[in-house]
Scaffold this motif. Structure first.
Motif, PDB file in Angstrom:
ATOM      1  N   ASP A 129       1.009  -1.244  -0.037  1.00  0.00           N
ATOM      2  CA  ASP A 129       0.020  -0.116  -0.153  1.00  0.00           C
ATOM      3  C   ASP A 129       0.805   1.225   0.038  1.00  0.00           C
ATOM      4  O   ASP A 129       0.721   2.163  -0.984  1.00  0.00           O
ATOM      5  N   LEU A 130       2.032   1.352   0.996  1.00  0.00           N
ATOM      6  CA  LEU A 130       2.784   2.499   0.844  1.00  0.00           C
ATOM      7  C   LEU A 130       3.440   2.506  -0.295  1.00  0.00           C
ATOM      8  O   LEU A 130       3.704   3.786  -0.917  1.00  0.00           O
ATOM      9  N   TYR A 131       4.197   1.353  -0.790  1.00  0.00           N
ATOM     10  CA  TYR A 131       4.733   1.400  -2.359  1.00  0.00           C
ATOM     11  C   TYR A 131       3.718   2.047  -3.480  1.00  0.00           C
ATOM     12  O   TYR A 131       4.191   2.760  -4.001  1.00  0.00           O
ATOM     13  N   ASP A 132       2.536   1.947  -3.490  1.00  0.00           N
ATOM     14  CA  ASP A 132       1.595   2.381  -4.455  1.00  0.00           C
ATOM     15  C   ASP A 132       1.517   4.034  -4.365  1.00  0.00           C
ATOM     16  O   ASP A 132       1.188   4.441  -5.166  1.00  0.00           O
ATOM     17  N   LYS A 133       1.300   4.310  -2.850  1.00  0.00           N
ATOM     18  CA  LYS A 133       1.170   5.576  -2.671  1.00  0.00           C
ATOM     19  C   LYS A 133       2.339   6.471  -3.109  1.00  0.00           C
ATOM     20  O   LYS A 133       2.345   7.550  -3.951  1.00  0.00           O
ATOM     21  N   LYS A 134       3.615   5.840  -2.793  1.00  0.00           N
ATOM     22  CA  LYS A 134       4.900   6.683  -3.246  1.00  0.00           C
ATOM     23  C   LYS A 134       5.070   6.579  -4.689  1.00  0.00           C
ATOM     24  O   LYS A 134       5.380   7.655  -5.423  1.00  0.00           O
ATOM     25  N   GLU A 135       4.640   5.315  -5.427  1.00  0.00           N
ATOM     26  CA  GLU A 135       4.672   5.496  -7.107  1.00  0.00           C
ATOM     27  C   GLU A 135       3.706   6.562  -7.390  1.00  0.00           C
ATOM     28  O   GLU A 135       4.077   7.307  -8.486  1.00  0.00           O
ATOM     29  N   ARG A 136       2.580   6.702  -6.998  1.00  0.00           N
ATOM     30  CA  ARG A 136       1.607   7.756  -7.580  1.00  0.00           C
ATOM     31  C   ARG A 136       2.270   9.154  -7.491  1.00  0.00           C
ATOM     32  O   ARG A 136       2.084  10.072  -8.174  1.00  0.00           O
ATOM     33  N   ILE A 137       2.786   9.413  -6.132  1.00  0.00           N
ATOM     34  CA  ILE A 137       3.370  10.631  -6.072  1.00  0.00           C
ATOM     35  C   ILE A 137       4.750  10.784  -6.905  1.00  0.00           C
ATOM     36  O   ILE A 137       4.840  12.019  -7.604  1.00  0.00           O
TER      37      ILE A 137
END
Length: 297
Positions: free
Chosen positions: A30-38
């Motif tokens: 979940d954290l990885y997905d958020k950072k990738e979007r940013i």
């Protein structure tokens, strides 16, 4: 007994660790997905998604410290074979209850295929008892053979201590005795030299996963070994063949020693044999058999 209770406590602890790591994986993903979007928004000069603005500052700070190695979250799949190659595998082979003479012979021949393998008489043991015994004995894998009306038709390979467990159907099984039947002059003694492995046409993600599950059942052979095991994939059917060879000058004499059989994968589960609630990593669906051009392996 004290030994049994200590094994139960150990199994419970391993299970808790397994579930904890899976839970951590979900959070990391979940954290990885958020950072990738940013990261993509910054690279493309777009505004940060509205739902991430409260976390933007913290996530941007973390992005600064991420390198290529640690940016992608780890998976418990990475840990399953983390120690492969450091120690030789130790394979336990057993059968379904009350095996026919043909299935018992097939299990004996599998023992000759896998170096450092041990055959266990199933008796009245249930699955959880087999797994507990194998863990306590330092086994790395359990192989279970099944049959229908005296014909071997199923093979389960379960990696310890966390999984995965792969389920295969078997067909066209030919035992060593039948391979030699038409050539009585050939000797039937089996070579137990560590074999070279050939994996042909395993190209997809599932195919590479199956290749690893099979590959790590075997130790690393010596270069001069004259024994070869072949797993050849054709249209998602894996043909197994067992040969020895010898060189005489420029000539190479190849001899099949058996057994031989065909395997078809129908399920991979993320857990060991006795885990009824283990997640399914991949399963064969009915439409997959008819989908034209679709290759699983």
């Amino acid at each position: 007994s004290a030994w049994a209770s200590s094994m139960l406590r150990r199994d419970a602890r391993l299970r808790r660790e397994y579930l904890y790591r899976k839970n951590q994986e979900a959070k990391e993903k979940d954290l990885y997905d958020k950072k990738e979007r940013i990261r993509r928004a910054l690279e493309e000069g777009r505004p940060v998604p509205t739902e991430l603005r409260n976390e933007e500052r913290k996530l941007r700070e973390e992005l600064e410290f991420d390198d290529d190695k640690h940016r992608v979250p780890t998976s418990h799949i990475d840990d399953e074979y983390a120690y492969a190659g450091e120690e030789d595998p130790r394979v336990f082979i057993t059968t379904a209850r009350d095996p026919s003479s043909r299935l018992a012979q097939f299990a004996k021949e599998l023992k000759l295929i896998f170096p450092n393998a041990h055959r266990i008489n199933r008796g009245k043991m249930v699955t959880s008892e087999i797994v507990r015994f194998a863990r306590a004995s330092g086994a790395t894998d359990i192989v279970v053979c099944h049959e229908t009306r005296g014909e071997p038709d199923g093979l389960i390979i379960s990696h310890l201590p966390y999984g995965p467990t792969a389920y295969f159907s078997l067909a066209n099984t030919v035992l060593r005795h039948d391979v030699f039947k038409h050539e009585p002059e050939r000797k039937e003694s089996a070579s137990e030299v560590l074999p070279h492995l050939i994996f042909d046409n395993f190209t997809t993600k599932v195919g590479l996963r199956v290749r690893d599950i099979l590959k790590y059942l075997f130790p690393v052979p010596k270069e001069d070994a004259k024994r070869v095991l072949t797993f050849a994939n054709r249209d998602d059917t894996i043909s197994f063949r067992h040969h020895t060879f010898k060189k005489e000058g420029k000539e190479v004499d190849i001899e099949e020693v058996g057994p031989r059989f065909e395997m078809r994968l129908f399920q991979i589960r993320l857990g060991t044999l006795e885990m009824k609630d283990a997640d399914t990593e991949w399963v064969l669906r009915p439409y997959m058999n008819t989908a034209r051009g679709r290759k699983v392996l």
